[in-house]
Design a protein around this motif. Structure first.
Motif, short mmCIF file in Angstrom:
data_model
loop_
_atom_site.label_atom_id
_atom_site.label_comp_id
_atom_site.label_asym_id
_atom_site.label_seq_id
_atom_site.Cartn_x
_atom_site.Cartn_y
_atom_site.Cartn_z
N ALA A 16 -20.55 1.75 5.37
CA ALA A 16 -19.17 0.86 6.71
C ALA A 16 -18.27 -0.25 5.61
O ALA A 16 -18.54 0.00 4.81
N LEU A 17 -17.66 -0.51 6.44
CA LEU A 17 -16.29 -0.35 5.99
C LEU A 17 -16.45 -2.44 6.85
O LEU A 17 -16.03 -2.74 7.81
N PRO A 61 -11.09 -5.61 7.05
CA PRO A 61 -10.24 -4.48 6.08
C PRO A 61 -8.67 -4.45 6.73
O PRO A 61 -9.24 -3.92 7.99
N ASN A 62 -7.77 -4.04 6.60
CA ASN A 62 -6.41 -2.98 6.46
C ASN A 62 -5.79 -4.31 7.59
O ASN A 62 -5.19 -3.78 8.36
N SER A 63 -6.77 -5.25 8.26
CA SER A 63 -5.60 -6.75 8.71
C SER A 63 -4.07 -7.75 8.50
O SER A 63 -4.13 -8.37 8.72
N GLY A 64 -4.57 -7.36 6.87
CA GLY A 64 -3.18 -8.56 6.30
C GLY A 64 -3.92 -10.01 6.52
O GLY A 64 -2.97 -10.45 6.55
N GLU A 245 -11.71 -6.31 1.87
CA GLU A 245 -11.24 -5.80 0.89
C GLU A 245 -11.67 -4.09 1.52
O GLU A 245 -12.62 -4.57 2.02
N PRO A 246 -10.36 -3.44 2.05
CA PRO A 246 -10.75 -1.88 2.55
C PRO A 246 -11.51 -0.87 1.36
O PRO A 246 -10.96 0.46 1.62
N LEU A 247 -13.01 -1.39 1.18
CA LEU A 247 -13.50 -0.38 0.60
C LEU A 247 -14.91 -0.20 0.92
O LEU A 247 -15.26 -1.06 1.53
N MET A 248 -15.72 1.37 1.34
CA MET A 248 -16.70 1.19 1.96
C MET A 248 -17.39 0.86 1.17
O MET A 248 -17.79 1.14 0.08
#
Length: 418
Positions: A16-17, A61-64, A245-248
């Motif tokens: 899951a991310l 994640p990845n949303s700024g 944080e964008p780590l799985m």
């Protein structure tokens, strides 16, 4: 009904991310949006209180740096590929973020909380210029109960949670006693061992990544007190995940935080103690099984903190397996956990979960250490049962029946802050 570890891991040990609830909301929105075409006119969500609670303040994640359920819906509705599942935030880029911002700015996103829903319920409708889609996830984060295109059902199947239909994997594990779970954990195949190790590596990487996000020196370096280091590494991993944080990570029983909370201390404790990798695999499998079984008793989403309660108990018993404990000592460890952290509330997914997970790990180590010394909170105390299985039944009763008013109050407090 028989259970094997391959089936268990396929259902309960999943990548899951980001936080699982907003990822599930975004996934439902992407499924619904894929049933139509053209510009998005409106996005509507009906959700249970606990899913809403877990989407309220958590990072995406990845949303700024965006947070919350409106952004999860907006991003999900703009996703081009619903096949990403709970890893859907991996597809977020500048163009998709701009499209989501336009939806938020137009105020076409509606969210309703259905307080009658006691289990996970995510019902998302996306109306587009070229058709309207609806996706309903129920009971488990990835279970598609219904998929509609322009009012016609095109997919999905009823959730298996109770009468009518075979019980879910989690329900079957939850019906097993601790000795049965211990025996099942010993039946690891080579493929299952590899899957456990890969998931543990994901979660260890998130924990190490999170160290830099916390105050310098908060996580002790290797070589010091191992219990303090491991609990704080867990806190670092949960903090990073809740920050977006964008780590799985590898989730456990529907929760990435539970996956981190179990995998990090069990894996590192096993390595530090010089245990064979095969033994560490077995301990991690046992910890995962116990966590899922306890989650079933508490509920997929619960009024109590699953990382401290379910995962904490899983850690304690996994540590005891590594140390060669007897079944009686495992009963003592469960008594120590249930008599200690039961009642720690869940007030949603957010960075504060890091503190609760750390407390759960600390309690697990103390409970296991005392159990090895032959000490346990007696059955005459509070909700502690006659043995470990009985204690877990009482913990589930407390969470499902005794704390029914907690979520309503938490929801009112959250909504008052908006």
């Amino acid at each position: 009904m028989t259970m094997d570890l391959t089936e268990f891991l396929s259902a309960e040990w999943k990548p899951a991310l980001g936080c699982t609830e907003p990822a599930a909301v975004a996934h439902a929105a992407s499924l619904a949006a894929a049933q139509g075409a053209g510009g998005i006119r409106e996005v509507r969500l009906v959700v249970d209180p606990r899913t809403y609670k877990n989407c309220h303040a958590v990072g995406l994640p990845n949303s700024g740096g965006r947070t919350g359920i409106l952004w999860a819906l907006a991003l999900g509705a703009c996703l081009p590929d619903p096949a990403l599942g709970l890893g859907c935030f991996a597809a977020v880029d500048a163009a998709l973020l701009a499209a989501a911002r336009e939806l938020v700015d137009r105020k076409v996103i509606r969210v309703e909380v259905d307080t009658s829903r006691l289990e996970l319920h995510i019902d998302c409708t996306v109306a587009r210029e070229g058709g309207t889609g609806r996706a309903v996830l129920e009971v488990e984060h990835t279970h598609l109960a219904r998929l509609e295109a322009d009012g016609t059902q095109v997919g999905g199947s009823p959730a298996r949670a109770g009468a009518g239909g075979a019980p879910s994997v989690r329900a079957r594990v939850g019906a097993m006693g601790l000795l049965e779970l211990r025996k099942l954990a010993a039946e690891l195949s080579g493929e299952n061992r590899q899957r456990l190790r890969e998931g543990a590596a994901f979660n260890l990487a998130m924990a190490e990544h999170g160290v830099a996000l916390l105050p310098e020196g908060f996580v002790p370096p290797p070589g010091g007190d191992p219990m303090a280091r491991l609990s704080r590494l867990v806190a670092a991993g949960v903090f990073a995940r809740m920050s977006g944080e964008p780590l799985m990570v590898m989730s456990l029983a529907g929760s990435g935080n539970k996956g981190i909370t179990v995998a990090v201390p069990v894996t590192l404790w096993g390595r530090a103690g010089g245990h064979a990798q095969a033994r560490v695999d077995e301990a991690l499998a046992f910890g995962c099984l116990v966590t899922s079984a306890t989650t079933h008793r508490l509920g997929t989403l619960s009024a109590v903190c699953g990382a401290a309660n379910a995962a904490g108990i899983g850690i304690a018993l996994a540590i005891l397996l590594l140390e060669g404990a007897t079944p009686a000592q495992m009963d003592l460890a469960v008594a120590n956990m249930v008599g200690n952290v039961a009642g720690m509330i869940c007030d949603g997914a957010k960075i504060g979960c890091a503190m609760k997970a750390m407390t759960g790990v600390d309690a697990a180590f103390r409970s296991a250490t005392l159990a090895l010394a032959g000490f346990g909170i007696p059955a005459t105390d509070g909700i502690v049962g006659m043995d470990g299985d009985d204690s877990l039944v009482n913990l589930g009763r407390l969470a499902r029946r005794g704390m029914t008013g907690v979520d309503a109050e938490v929801l009112e407090i959250m909504q008052a802050k908006l």
